[in-house]
Design a protein around this motif. Structure first.
Motif, PDB file in Angstrom:
ATOM      1  N   ARG A  33      23.977  58.837  21.309  1.00 25.93           N
ATOM      2  CA  ARG A  33      24.993  58.768  22.346  1.00 25.93           C
ATOM      3  C   ARG A  33      26.394  58.608  21.769  1.00 25.93           C
ATOM      4  O   ARG A  33      27.358  58.926  22.427  1.00 25.93           O
ATOM      5  N   THR A  34      26.501  58.108  20.592  1.00 19.41           N
ATOM      6  CA  THR A  34      27.808  57.750  20.084  1.00 19.41           C
ATOM      7  C   THR A  34      28.599  58.932  19.556  1.00 19.41           C
ATOM      8  O   THR A  34      29.750  58.809  19.237  1.00 19.41           O
ATOM      9  N   SER A  35      27.946  60.087  19.424  1.00 17.60           N
ATOM     10  CA  SER A  35      28.661  61.267  18.931  1.00 17.60           C
ATOM     11  C   SER A  35      28.861  62.247  20.064  1.00 17.60           C
ATOM     12  O   SER A  35      28.339  62.098  21.146  1.00 17.60           O
ATOM     13  N   ALA A  36      29.666  63.286  19.786  1.00 18.28           N
ATOM     14  CA  ALA A  36      29.940  64.310  20.790  1.00 18.28           C
ATOM     15  C   ALA A  36      28.820  65.309  20.894  1.00 18.28           C
ATOM     16  O   ALA A  36      28.881  66.245  21.639  1.00 18.28           O
ATOM     17  N   VAL A  78      16.760  67.870  19.820  1.00 19.11           N
ATOM     18  CA  VAL A  78      16.737  68.074  21.261  1.00 19.11           C
ATOM     19  C   VAL A  78      18.087  67.748  21.897  1.00 19.11           C
ATOM     20  O   VAL A  78      18.171  67.390  23.071  1.00 19.11           O
ATOM     21  N   SER A  79      19.156  67.873  21.133  1.00 20.20           N
ATOM     22  CA  SER A  79      20.481  67.733  21.723  1.00 20.20           C
ATOM     23  C   SER A  79      20.693  68.870  22.711  1.00 20.20           C
ATOM     24  O   SER A  79      20.038  69.917  22.637  1.00 20.20           O
ATOM     25  N   GLY A  80      21.604  68.682  23.648  1.00 19.01           N
ATOM     26  CA  GLY A  80      21.873  69.723  24.629  1.00 19.01           C
ATOM     27  C   GLY A  80      22.296  71.027  23.990  1.00 19.01           C
ATOM     28  O   GLY A  80      21.856  72.107  24.402  1.00 19.01           O
ATOM     29  N   ASP A  81      23.145  70.950  22.976  1.00 17.44           N
ATOM     30  CA  ASP A  81      23.587  72.165  22.289  1.00 17.44           C
ATOM     31  C   ASP A  81      22.422  72.864  21.610  1.00 17.44           C
ATOM     32  O   ASP A  81      22.334  74.094  21.579  1.00 17.44           O
ATOM     33  N   SER A  82      21.507  72.078  21.040  1.00 12.56           N
ATOM     34  CA  SER A  82      20.349  72.660  20.367  1.00 12.56           C
ATOM     35  C   SER A  82      19.399  73.309  21.372  1.00 12.56           C
ATOM     36  O   SER A  82      18.858  74.384  21.123  1.00 12.56           O
ATOM     37  N   ILE A  83      19.196  72.665  22.520  1.00 12.54           N
ATOM     38  CA  ILE A  83      18.313  73.236  23.543  1.00 12.54           C
ATOM     39  C   ILE A  83      18.848  74.591  23.985  1.00 12.54           C
ATOM     40  O   ILE A  83      18.099  75.565  24.112  1.00 12.54           O
ATOM     41  N   ARG A  84      20.156  74.663  24.228  1.00 13.97           N
ATOM     42  CA  ARG A  84      20.766  75.924  24.633  1.00 13.97           C
ATOM     43  C   ARG A  84      20.544  76.989  23.566  1.00 13.97           C
ATOM     44  O   ARG A  84      20.157  78.132  23.855  1.00 13.97           O
ATOM     45  N   ARG A  85      20.798  76.641  22.310  1.00 12.44           N
ATOM     46  CA  ARG A  85      20.653  77.602  21.210  1.00 12.44           C
ATOM     47  C   ARG A  85      19.205  78.046  21.077  1.00 12.44           C
ATOM     48  O   ARG A  85      18.917  79.241  20.926  1.00 12.44           O
ATOM     49  N   GLU A 316      22.575  60.736  31.713  1.00 10.52           N
ATOM     50  CA  GLU A 316      22.448  59.948  30.489  1.00 10.52           C
ATOM     51  C   GLU A 316      21.994  60.788  29.304  1.00 10.52           C
ATOM     52  O   GLU A 316      21.594  60.253  28.273  1.00 10.52           O
ATOM     53  N   THR A 317      22.095  62.106  29.449  1.00 10.88           N
ATOM     54  CA  THR A 317      21.866  62.998  28.308  1.00 10.88           C
ATOM     55  C   THR A 317      23.148  63.118  27.509  1.00 10.88           C
ATOM     56  O   THR A 317      24.230  62.734  27.975  1.00 10.88           O
ATOM     57  N   ASP A 318      23.030  63.692  26.318  1.00  4.54           N
ATOM     58  CA  ASP A 318      24.218  63.826  25.474  1.00  4.54           C
ATOM     59  C   ASP A 318      25.186  64.879  26.000  1.00  4.54           C
ATOM     60  O   ASP A 318      26.289  65.030  25.481  1.00  4.54           O
ATOM     61  N   LEU A 319      24.804  65.618  27.056  1.00  4.49           N
ATOM     62  CA  LEU A 319      25.705  66.587  27.665  1.00  4.49           C
ATOM     63  C   LEU A 319      26.785  65.903  28.494  1.00  4.49           C
ATOM     64  O   LEU A 319      27.887  66.438  28.641  1.00  4.49           O
ATOM     65  N   ILE A 320      26.466  64.725  29.037  1.00  2.00           N
ATOM     66  CA  ILE A 320      27.380  64.063  29.965  1.00  2.00           C
ATOM     67  C   ILE A 320      27.697  62.621  29.561  1.00  2.00           C
ATOM     68  O   ILE A 320      28.802  62.133  29.783  1.00  2.00           O
ATOM     69  N   ALA A 408      39.444  64.222  30.349  1.00  5.64           N
ATOM     70  CA  ALA A 408      39.419  65.665  30.080  1.00  5.64           C
ATOM     71  C   ALA A 408      39.351  65.950  28.588  1.00  5.64           C
ATOM     72  O   ALA A 408      38.684  66.902  28.160  1.00  5.64           O
ATOM     73  N   GLU A 409      40.021  65.136  27.795  1.00  4.85           N
ATOM     74  CA  GLU A 409      39.981  65.329  26.338  1.00  4.85           C
ATOM     75  C   GLU A 409      38.552  65.209  25.813  1.00  4.85           C
ATOM     76  O   GLU A 409      38.142  65.949  24.907  1.00  4.85           O
ATOM     77  N   LYS A 410      37.790  64.281  26.371  1.00  6.06           N
ATOM     78  CA  LYS A 410      36.392  64.126  25.952  1.00  6.06           C
ATOM     79  C   LYS A 410      35.571  65.341  26.389  1.00  6.06           C
ATOM     80  O   LYS A 410      34.720  65.835  25.635  1.00  6.06           O
ATOM     81  N   VAL A 411      35.794  65.850  27.605  1.00 11.90           N
ATOM     82  CA  VAL A 411      35.095  67.045  28.065  1.00 11.90           C
ATOM     83  C   VAL A 411      35.411  68.221  27.136  1.00 11.90           C
ATOM     84  O   VAL A 411      34.515  68.976  26.738  1.00 11.90           O
ATOM     85  N   ILE A 412      36.670  68.363  26.785  1.00 10.85           N
ATOM     86  CA  ILE A 412      37.086  69.463  25.903  1.00 10.85           C
ATOM     87  C   ILE A 412      36.447  69.315  24.526  1.00 10.85           C
ATOM     88  O   ILE A 412      36.018  70.298  23.909  1.00 10.85           O
ATOM     89  N   GLU A 413      36.332  68.096  24.069  1.00  9.56           N
ATOM     90  CA  GLU A 413      35.699  67.843  22.773  1.00  9.56           C
ATOM     91  C   GLU A 413      34.247  68.317  22.759  1.00  9.56           C
ATOM     92  O   GLU A 413      33.740  68.784  21.739  1.00  9.56           O
ATOM     93  N   LEU A 414      33.585  68.217  23.914  1.00 10.98           N
ATOM     94  CA  LEU A 414      32.178  68.609  24.007  1.00 10.98           C
ATOM     95  C   LEU A 414      31.989  70.090  24.351  1.00 10.98           C
ATOM     96  O   LEU A 414      30.856  70.539  24.521  1.00 10.98           O
ATOM     97  N   SER A 415      33.069  70.846  24.460  1.00  9.89           N
ATOM     98  CA  SER A 415      32.993  72.202  25.003  1.00  9.89           C
ATOM     99  C   SER A 415      32.672  73.278  23.973  1.00  9.89           C
ATOM    100  O   SER A 415      32.450  74.432  24.348  1.00  9.89           O
ATOM    101  N   THR A 416      32.635  72.956  22.704  1.00 14.80           N
ATOM    102  CA  THR A 416      32.558  73.960  21.640  1.00 14.80           C
ATOM    103  C   THR A 416      31.472  74.996  21.872  1.00 14.80           C
ATOM    104  O   THR A 416      31.708  76.199  21.754  1.00 14.80           O
TER     105      THR A 416
END
Length: 978
Positions: A33-36, A78-85, A316-320, A408-416
């Motif tokens: 949880r502590t990372s983006a 199983v991070s959100g980014d990994s699931i998508r990929r 409570e997933t790493d996406l949000i 918004a800055e945090k949302v943008i940080e997670l947008s990559t």
């Protein structure tokens, strides 16, 4: 439940009660949880290239996972980014082309926002356009706003979410879709087979046999469901078919009884839906097999992330959750120890800011209409929730500052890995959010004042009627909807004042708005074209207009009032479909060509002329709209299609000038500036762009100079046709409103100046533009500016018109052109002096009249007396009325109360109330007193305790209103004096 249908979240859900780990690791099962978020090794954002497709196997082999599969999932990220990929890679390896997510602003005019993964493929499903690939896979960003009241309260409702989908356009069908969904779920994602349940349409025996015999799902975990749940339809007619959904079972120990309800969201979550688009429903309700059977699926990323990351809800997933953590920090609270109300507020802000950031990135700015209202409403809800959490200011010492930019800055940080373009637009996104929040905070302050007024009115009415004071439901909704005032706060403040709220009336107003919202946002129209469709059986129109302004063509179809006809005669309004045309159809902001269709007399063929005044496109079919000026036109006849060359040249000049304007704006005010709309007309150009302030005069001058220098450089334009990916790599940018083909796009380049993807018509050399002039710059919406300009022949006409006006002005003022400014300034100064003199005279006259009527003052009270004066001053203007009241207060002995009224103009009433300190000290306030009086005259107003002004529109009610003021003053003051 049909998960990929438009109403894919439209059912009640309750949070699932699972143990929540105190610390979550990036390992085989959990996400930190502590990372983006953990960066996947393969990035698939919108602007990147799709990975190379691996040839699809000729057969599909899926090994059923044993019923006693381990509870632990595979040792994969199983991070959100990994699931998508992993999802996209899974289908890419099976022959699917990975396509980018389409914009949240859809091409489809029937929907306001992109609400489903299938939306970008709608023309293919309808058979309107040929498929470019046999099958595809996407991670589509989606927005839904009809269930706002459920966001944050349930485990899985969102306004912004990602839909992972695989689609087949007549390639594979039911067997492959089912087997791959099972393989993805149980092998790739490692879900235990005994926890996955399946629903099918009640009559879909084919799907049942595949699930049971080929995949190996136990019969007790296959549930047949009715049409409402498991049969997808696009409307009364059109493509349709059965569905099959996959559910995850959180509590398999509850057993496999026949009465198990998959809709029990305390036990199950639907995470994947497969739509088998195999029928066409006719007007008679018959189901005809489609020639091309399609697959449309949707897997909710947030839902599968909840399952794989083993958390109680999607939030409570790493996406949000990193966004929630940031908001918790701003609110100085702990999410884990927060009460349910606070947790809901945290979730709402996080959810809404995800939606807002991606909407603004896609070009939607806050406004009061359409998509802009969606953004504005979400921001306002987030601000209100922040207030309920006690967030004050920007948490950096500025109590009047905005806090949402930090979120918004945090949302943008997670947008990559969702949309890489977001970070490029970060400064504009944050600034628009900041301005909207600060603006809304001022609105909230006004709402508080209105609430105070409404409560005073309620108490006043109750005092006279001796009824229990209450606030009307419509007033509570007005405060909520217009001023963004939470009904909970309204209720709390009202309770403190002893006023109840008509909550039933409030709920009625809310339900009316909810129904309107659902009707506006949740319909994707998908129908098979009927025989009356003007494009039925008509081949695409061959466009020749880039190279020629005239061409021989054959009339393929004629329509009058939308209905096909064989022949039209003189005077008819007609729509003409040709096999080929030099006419440019309106698109990309450029208006359509004008011109004529000619039929020459030859033998038995009658001569005819059709004047073309508009050309529109239906996909790739051009519709020429015009009037038959002479003769008659028939289907099958050959015509000479001729474009008006002068008007085409004007359009070309303005379109190329628009490209130069965008480049100049980026150079002068910043690269983050982007186009938000345009109009390329014959007489002018209009360019809308994202920017948060008006341009300074020196900036506008610099932009003009740059463009005119580029025009003077006489640079030849270069036009190329390239694959979209190659064009983007070369640096070409998209023009607003254009739709681009994946394989082939037209690139228009002014070497060294601009490179755009554009299908419009352009000059061959910048010298053809001749000159460029900005005629206006203004704001049209929050964060949106508009420049209007002229170029070429329109520039000459503009300059000549201005010169003519200046000549007449010089003649009228009898000065030279260079002296006009000084002469006008002198005249204005003289006018101001004359107006001030007249105002002073009116004030003196009013003061004199006030002195005359001062002897009409009467006293109220016995042991302690107060002088009261309530009078009409005929047609005295508002400023003079104020002067009269101030004079009376200063000359009459304190305590004194003065109310004056007048009708200075037709349909206009002015009122003023002035109370001396002795009256105010009794608790009688001018601002609160004058409002109800003004209402009697069809208006309103208010002010300070000692002085207030008001107005109205019904002068005929002024005498009775002043009589009412006199009675109320006497009654109130008598009561205060005892």
């Amino acid at each position: 439940m049909n998960f990929s249908r438009v109403n894919l979240f439209d059912f009640p859900l309750r949070p699932i009660l699972l143990s929540h780990p105190s610390s979550i690791f990036v390992s085989t099962r959990f996400v930190t949880r502590t990372s983006a978020g953990v960066s996947p090794s393969i990035l698939l954002p919108r602007s990147t290239q799709s990975p190379q497709i691996i040839a699809k196997s000729s057969s599909v082999s899926v090994q059923p996972v044993s019923e006693d599969a381990k509870e632990d999932y595979q040792s994969k990220d199983v991070s959100g980014d990994s699931i998508r990929r992993r999802f996209l890679e899974f289908f890419a390896s099976r022959g699917h082309k990975v396509l980018p997510s389409s914009s949240l602003v859809p091409e489809d005019p029937t929907v306001l926002l992109t609400i489903a993964g299938m939306l970008q493929f709608k023309p293919i499903f309808l058979g309107k356009v040929p498929r470019e690939v046999p099958c595809a896979t996407t991670a589509q960003r989606c927005i839904r706003t009809n269930d706002l009241e459920n966001v944050g309260k349930t485990a899985r409702h969102h306004t912004f979410f990602e839909m992972l989908g695989n689609f087949s356009f007549g390639d594979y069908f039911k067997k492959e879709a089912i087997k791959w969904a099972w393989e993805l779920s149980t092998i790739e994602f490692g879900l235990p087979a005994n926890r996955v349940w399946v629903s099918i349409y009640e009559d879909d025996d084919e799907a049942f046999e595949i699930w049971k015999n080929e995949v190996g799902v136990s019969v007790e975990r296959i549930k047949r469901m009715g049409e409402a749940d498991n049969f997808w339809t696009s409307g009364p007619t059109g493509p349709c078919g059965p569905c099959s959904e996959l559910y995850y079972d959180f509590y398999p120990e509850r057993g496999y009884d026949e009465d198990v309800d998959l809709g029990d969201d305390t036990r199950f979550i639907e995470f994947y839906n497969l739509v088998f688009m195999q029928y066409n429903k006719t007007e008679d309700g018959l189901l005809e097999p489609l020639k091309q059977k399609n697959i449309d699926t949707g897997l909710g990323l947030e839902r599968i992330a909840q399952i794989l990351q083993k958390v109680p809800n999607n939030y409570e997933t790493d996406l949000i959750y990193p966004i929630i953590a940031k908001i918790s920090e701003l609110a100085n609270i702990s999410y884990d120890s927060a009460n349910d109300k606070a947790k809901t507020s945290l979730k709402v802000i996080a959810d809404h800011m995800r939606a807002v950031v991606y909407l603004i990135s896609d070009g939607v700015s806050p406004s009061n209409i359409g998509r802009g209202y969606v953004v504005r409403r979400l921001i306002r809800r987030a601000v209100r929730k922040g207030k309920s959490l006690g967030i004050n200011g920007d948490m950096n010492g500025n109590l009047k500052g905005a806090f949402l930019p930090a979120v918004a800055e945090k949302v943008i940080e997670l947008s990559t890995y969702i949309d890489s373009d977001v970070k490029l637009k970060a400064s504009r996104i944050i600034e628009e959010i900041r301005q909207e929040e600060l603006h809304f905070k001022k609105t909230l302050e006004r709402g508080e004042k209105l609430l105070d007024q409404k409560l005073n009115d309620a108490l006043s009415i109750a005092d006279k009627t001796k009824d229990t004071p209450y606030l009307d439901g419509k007033d509570a909704f007005l405060l909520y909807d217009t001023f963004g005032f939470p009904v909970e706060i309204t209720a709390e403040v009202a309770e403190e004042r002893g006023v109840s709220i008509d909550m039933n009336g409030f709920e009625v107003e809310m339900e009316n708005q909810r129904r309107q919202s659902q009707a506006a946002h949740n319909v994707v129209k998908l129908t098979v074209e009927d025989d009356a469709d003007m494009t039925k059986n008509i081949a695409d129109t061959e466009f020749l207009g880039y190279d020629s302004l005239s061409a021989r063509a054959v009339v393929k179809s004629l329509l009058v009032n939308g209905k096909p006809v064989i022949r039209v005669s003189e005077g008819s309004e007609v729509e003409v479909l040709l096999d080929r045309t030099p006419f440019y159809a309106e698109s990309g902001g450029q208006i359509a060509d004008h011109g004529f269709l000619y039929v020459s007399s030859d033998g038995n063929q009658e001569k005819a002329v059709v004047e073309v005044s508009d050309v529109q496109k239906s996909l790739k079919i051009f519709v020429h709209k015009g009037t038959v000026k002479s003769g008659a036109l028939e289907v099958g006849k050959e015509v000479e299609a001729a474009v008006d060359a002068d008007l085409r040249q004007r359009a070309k000049v303005h379109h190329t000038a628009t490209h130069l304007l965008q480049s100049a704006l980026k150079k002068v005010v910043g690269q983050e500036t982007s186009q938000a709309g345009s109009l390329v007309a014959f007489d002018r150009l209009r360019f809308d762009f994202n920017f948060n302030r008006s341009l300074h005069d020196n900036e506008l001058e610099e932009i003009e100079c740059l463009i005119n220098r580029w025009i003077g450089d006489a640079t030849r334009l270069e036009t190329k046709v390239l694959p979209l990916a190659d064009a983007k790599r070369a640096g070409a940018i998209a023009m607003f409103g254009e739709k681009y083909d994946e394989n082939e796009v037209r690139v228009v380049e002014v070497p060294g100046v601009s490179m755009e993807l554009c299908g419009g018509t352009h000059v061959g050399n910048t010298a053809e533009i001749r000159a460029f002039k900005i005629i206006s710059e203004q704001g049209i919406a929050s964060g949106i500016r508009r420049i209007e300009a002229v170029a070429g022949e329109a520039f000459i006409e503009y300059i000549n018109s201005r010169d003519s006006q200046m000549t007449r002005l010089c003649s009228t003022l009898k000065v030279k052109a260079e002296d006009v400014t000084n002469r006008v300034e002198n005249l204005l100064e003289e006018l101001r002096a004359a107006r001030k003199e007249a105002s002073d005279l009116r004030s003196k006259a009013a003061v004199y009249k006030a002195s005359v009527i001062s002897n009409k003052a009467f006293t109220v009270g016995t042991s302690q007396t107060i002088r009261v004066l309530v009078e009409s001053m005929d047609d005295t203007d508002a400023d003079s009325l104020k002067s009269a009241a101030e004079h009376l207060i200063s000359t009459l002995e304190d305590p004194v109360a003065v109310v004056l009224g007048s009708s200075p103009e037709k349909d206009k009433v002015s009122l003023v109330a002035a109370f001396s300190p002795g009256v105010v000290s009794l608790g009688v306030q001018a601002g609160k007193f004058i409002g109800p009086i003004a209402k009697l005259c069809g208006g309103g107003g208010g002010g300070k305790p000692n002085f207030a002004q008001a107005g109205g529109r019904k002068p005929e009610n002024l005498p009775s209103a002043l009589e009412k003021a006199r009675e109320d003053l006497v009654a109130t003051l008598s009561e205060k004096l005892g």
